[in-house]
Design a protein around this motif. Structure first.
Motif, PDB file in Angstrom:
ATOM      1  N   ALA A  29      59.790  -2.340  -3.773  1.00 10.81           N
ATOM      2  CA  ALA A  29      60.798  -2.887  -4.682  1.00 10.81           C
ATOM      3  C   ALA A  29      60.960  -2.033  -5.938  1.00 10.81           C
ATOM      4  O   ALA A  29      62.088  -1.826  -6.425  1.00 10.81           O
ATOM      5  N   ILE A  30      59.840  -1.533  -6.469  1.00  8.29           N
ATOM      6  CA  ILE A  30      59.910  -0.697  -7.672  1.00  8.29           C
ATOM      7  C   ILE A  30      60.668   0.595  -7.379  1.00  8.29           C
ATOM      8  O   ILE A  30      61.530   1.029  -8.153  1.00  8.29           O
ATOM      9  N   GLU A  31      60.362   1.208  -6.243  1.00  5.67           N
ATOM     10  CA  GLU A  31      61.041   2.445  -5.869  1.00  5.67           C
ATOM     11  C   GLU A  31      62.523   2.219  -5.626  1.00  5.67           C
ATOM     12  O   GLU A  31      63.363   3.014  -6.058  1.00  5.67           O
ATOM     13  N   SER A  32      62.859   1.141  -4.946  1.00 10.31           N
ATOM     14  CA  SER A  32      64.263   0.844  -4.659  1.00 10.31           C
ATOM     15  C   SER A  32      65.064   0.670  -5.934  1.00 10.31           C
ATOM     16  O   SER A  32      66.191   1.182  -6.059  1.00 10.31           O
ATOM     17  N   ALA A  34      64.410   1.920  -8.890  1.00  4.91           N
ATOM     18  CA  ALA A  34      64.536   3.205  -9.580  1.00  4.91           C
ATOM     19  C   ALA A  34      65.571   4.101  -8.907  1.00  4.91           C
ATOM     20  O   ALA A  34      66.367   4.779  -9.571  1.00  4.91           O
ATOM     21  N   VAL A  35      65.557   4.117  -7.586  1.00  4.03           N
ATOM     22  CA  VAL A  35      66.517   4.929  -6.831  1.00  4.03           C
ATOM     23  C   VAL A  35      67.944   4.472  -7.128  1.00  4.03           C
ATOM     24  O   VAL A  35      68.839   5.293  -7.366  1.00  4.03           O
ATOM     25  N   GLU A  36      68.166   3.161  -7.113  1.00  3.85           N
ATOM     26  CA  GLU A  36      69.508   2.642  -7.371  1.00  3.85           C
ATOM     27  C   GLU A  36      69.954   2.966  -8.795  1.00  3.85           C
ATOM     28  O   GLU A  36      71.109   3.338  -9.031  1.00  3.85           O
ATOM     29  N   ARG A  37      69.036   2.832  -9.736  1.00  5.47           N
ATOM     30  CA  ARG A  37      69.383   3.095 -11.132  1.00  5.47           C
ATOM     31  C   ARG A  37      69.714   4.583 -11.328  1.00  5.47           C
ATOM     32  O   ARG A  37      70.690   4.931 -12.000  1.00  5.47           O
ATOM     33  N   ALA A  38      68.899   5.457 -10.740  1.00  7.37           N
ATOM     34  CA  ALA A  38      69.136   6.895 -10.896  1.00  7.37           C
ATOM     35  C   ALA A  38      70.495   7.290 -10.331  1.00  7.37           C
ATOM     36  O   ALA A  38      71.256   8.041 -10.964  1.00  7.37           O
ATOM     37  N   VAL A 168      62.976   6.255 -14.126  1.00  5.36           N
ATOM     38  CA  VAL A 168      61.516   6.112 -14.188  1.00  5.36           C
ATOM     39  C   VAL A 168      61.126   5.295 -15.412  1.00  5.36           C
ATOM     40  O   VAL A 168      60.245   4.424 -15.340  1.00  5.36           O
ATOM     41  N   GLU A 169      61.761   5.573 -16.557  1.00  6.52           N
ATOM     42  CA  GLU A 169      61.404   4.857 -17.786  1.00  6.52           C
ATOM     43  C   GLU A 169      61.709   3.365 -17.686  1.00  6.52           C
ATOM     44  O   GLU A 169      61.066   2.555 -18.345  1.00  6.52           O
ATOM     45  N   ALA A 170      62.685   3.000 -16.876  1.00  3.89           N
ATOM     46  CA  ALA A 170      63.013   1.584 -16.688  1.00  3.89           C
ATOM     47  C   ALA A 170      62.074   0.889 -15.715  1.00  3.89           C
ATOM     48  O   ALA A 170      62.163  -0.329 -15.520  1.00  3.89           O
ATOM     49  N   SER A 171      61.163   1.654 -15.121  1.00  4.55           N
ATOM     50  CA  SER A 171      60.265   1.122 -14.103  1.00  4.55           C
ATOM     51  C   SER A 171      58.927   0.705 -14.714  1.00  4.55           C
ATOM     52  O   SER A 171      58.434   1.343 -15.651  1.00  4.55           O
ATOM     53  N   PRO A 172      58.294  -0.335 -14.171  1.00  3.81           N
ATOM     54  CA  PRO A 172      56.956  -0.713 -14.659  1.00  3.81           C
ATOM     55  C   PRO A 172      55.900   0.342 -14.367  1.00  3.81           C
ATOM     56  O   PRO A 172      54.815   0.317 -14.939  1.00  3.81           O
ATOM     57  N   ALA A 173      56.211   1.292 -13.483  1.00  3.50           N
ATOM     58  CA  ALA A 173      55.258   2.351 -13.162  1.00  3.50           C
ATOM     59  C   ALA A 173      55.251   3.468 -14.203  1.00  3.50           C
ATOM     60  O   ALA A 173      54.402   4.362 -14.154  1.00  3.50           O
ATOM     61  N   ALA A 174      56.181   3.420 -15.165  1.00  2.64           N
ATOM     62  CA  ALA A 174      56.322   4.522 -16.117  1.00  2.64           C
ATOM     63  C   ALA A 174      55.058   4.763 -16.919  1.00  2.64           C
ATOM     64  O   ALA A 174      54.732   5.908 -17.269  1.00  2.64           O
ATOM     65  N   ALA A 413      63.656  10.787  -8.830  1.00  2.00           N
ATOM     66  CA  ALA A 413      63.037   9.555  -9.307  1.00  2.00           C
ATOM     67  C   ALA A 413      61.933   9.099  -8.362  1.00  2.00           C
ATOM     68  O   ALA A 413      60.833   8.714  -8.803  1.00  2.00           O
ATOM     69  N   LEU A 414      62.201   9.157  -7.063  1.00  2.00           N
ATOM     70  CA  LEU A 414      61.201   8.720  -6.092  1.00  2.00           C
ATOM     71  C   LEU A 414      59.998   9.653  -6.081  1.00  2.00           C
ATOM     72  O   LEU A 414      58.840   9.198  -6.030  1.00  2.00           O
ATOM     73  N   ALA A 415      60.235  10.948  -6.146  1.00  2.00           N
ATOM     74  CA  ALA A 415      59.124  11.895  -6.161  1.00  2.00           C
ATOM     75  C   ALA A 415      58.245  11.689  -7.386  1.00  2.00           C
ATOM     76  O   ALA A 415      57.006  11.726  -7.306  1.00  2.00           O
ATOM     77  N   ILE A 416      58.855  11.464  -8.547  1.00  2.00           N
ATOM     78  CA  ILE A 416      58.082  11.247  -9.776  1.00  2.00           C
ATOM     79  C   ILE A 416      57.251   9.976  -9.680  1.00  2.00           C
ATOM     80  O   ILE A 416      56.069   9.946 -10.046  1.00  2.00           O
ATOM     81  N   LEU A 417      57.852   8.899  -9.175  1.00  2.00           N
ATOM     82  CA  LEU A 417      57.092   7.651  -9.028  1.00  2.00           C
ATOM     83  C   LEU A 417      55.923   7.821  -8.066  1.00  2.00           C
ATOM     84  O   LEU A 417      54.846   7.247  -8.290  1.00  2.00           O
ATOM     85  N   ARG A 418      56.104   8.591  -7.024  1.00  2.00           N
ATOM     86  CA  ARG A 418      55.015   8.764  -6.075  1.00  2.00           C
ATOM     87  C   ARG A 418      53.929   9.688  -6.625  1.00  2.00           C
ATOM     88  O   ARG A 418      52.752   9.535  -6.294  1.00  2.00           O
TER      89      ARG A 418
END
Length: 425
Positions: A29-32, A34-38, A168-174, A413-418
């Protein structure tokens, strides 16, 4: 198609019916999110605005303007943002003098230096098109591509880099990932005024992403050769061409001999290009000054050593044979970039992210160079073609494929989160 129409058009793989569409994404869900936002960021509009500012490497006024525009945009991210002063750089003039040459400032952003995972993202704001170049405006082509100066190389890449970081900054994983962003003003001429800044920013980083354009089909650059640029200044002795030519020492002839000897050093893994000889004067004067400009493209460190030996030998031989003095200026400023185990892991991570987005990712070796060479030389794995899909760069036919903005922002965005979640494991 207008910019507005293209901005509102479905973006790339997201659009059913698009040949790159892949409906089954294995994202959490977090990745999805971020991907949509990017992918939804206004990347094309940003790119259009930045392309409208000429920022050829020697156009200091244009570079100042575009640096300000980039600083305003990247200020949306947290952290410490500065426009860093360029380091001093010298050049050899056409009359053989060594002079300082000015450069624009470099954008440098530092975000969460205390985070457990640290990465580097780099790009460049300069282009190869000076202010008096005829290629200054963009136009839409019939097949949907945008033909515009610097659109692919790399203002489109800067736009999607920012979109990915905003997501990424909008994600809780940031909170798990810190990064430095470095956008220099002199990449197209060798990054001489930013090389030290790049090396410092790369220190201690897990990985790096650089936003040079990919090929039109999305293929990335893998291993890269290196490059070295040299100016060899030949000092001879002038004399009358008819009355006492034997008392002269012809610098142009010596430079030509030097060019031929260096060209003969070409071999597999080492390209040599004597590109220009400057000097000479009236037909009735034996020329006392000539400058040979030569470029080397070594495949590896051993090729650099052979090239350096060839320069030393040619200079010694020509100096003795023609009774001239030769000054050597220059360096191998871009070391070769092999695919070492760390780089292979980073490429694999990007490939998996692409697969989960329905974007096939492949790479191949290239003879071109970029700041990725310098980053890899610091021991940091780097994928240096994370920018838009495009082509014909460094020419008036340069183009950007607009749907790739959304695709590639999502990929970053996905690569950075991973990287934040699992590193390069």
């Amino acid at each position: 198609m207008t910019i507005e129409e293209a901005s509102n058009a479905p973006q790339g793989w997201q659009s059913p019916g698009h040949p790159r569409y892949q409906p089954e994404m294995t994202l959490n869900a977090i990745e999805s999110a971020a991907v949509e936002r990017a992918a939804a960021a206004p990347m094309l509009a940003r790119t259009e605005a930045w392309v409208a500012i000429n920022s050829g490497t020697r156009n200091l006024a244009g570079l100042s303007t575009v640096a300000g525009a980039l600083a305003d945009a990247f200020a949306a991210l947290p952290g410490d943002l500065v426009l860093a002063e360029p380091a001093p750089v010298e050049t050899v003039t056409a009359d053989g003098r060594v002079e300082s040459i000015e450069h624009g400032r470099h954008l440098h952003l530092t975000v969460r230096p205390e985070a457990p995972v640290q990465i580097l993202l780099t790009g460049h704001m300069d282009t190869v098109y000076p202010a008096d170049h005829p290629f200054q405006q963009g136009r839409w082509l019939d097949d949907g591509r945008w033909n515009a100066p610097g659109a692919a190389d790399m203002k489109g890449g800067l736009s999607l880099m920012l979109a990915a970081l905003e997501a990424v900054e909008a994600s809780p994983a940031a909170r798990r990932i810190g990064y430095e962003v470095l956008v220099n003003s002199d990449e197209e001429t060798g990054s001489f005024s930013s090389a030290a800044l790049i090396a410092e920013a790369a220190r201690g980083k897990l990985a790096a992403l650089t936003y040079e354009p990919a090929l039109p089909d999305g293929t990335l650059a893998g291993a890269r050769g290196g490059t070295g640029n040299f100016s060899l200044v030949v000092h001879g002795r002038s004399a009358h061409a008819g009355r006492n030519p034997e008392e002269g020492r012809n610098a142009v002839v010596a430079a030509a001999d030097l060019a031929l000897r260096l060209a003969a050093a070409k071999e597999p893994g080492l390209a040599v290009n004597p590109a220009r000889i400057e000097g000479g004067g009236p037909n009735n004067v034996v020329p006392d000054l000539a400058i040979l400009r030569v470029n080397f493209r070594p495949k590896d460190a051993e090729a650099i050593a052979r090239a350096a030996a060839a320069i030393e030998q040619a200079v010694a031989t020509v100096s003795a044979a023609h009774d001239v003095a030769i000054e050597t200026h220059g360096s191998f400023n871009r070391p070769p970039k092999p695919l070492d185990p760390g780089a292979e892991k980073l490429f694999a991570l990007v490939k998996r992210a692409g697969a989960d987005l329905g974007q096939p990712i492949a790479w191949k070796a290239t003879g071109g160079v970029c700041d990725g060479n310098n980053i890899a030389a610091c021991g940091v794995p780097v994928v240096d073609t994370m920018g838009v899909r495009g082509g014909a760069i460094h020419s008036p036919q340069e183009f950007l494929i607009p749907e790739s903005l959304g695709e590639r922002a999502a990929l970053s965005a996905l690569a950075i989160l991973r990287l934040a979640e699992g590193g390069l494991a």
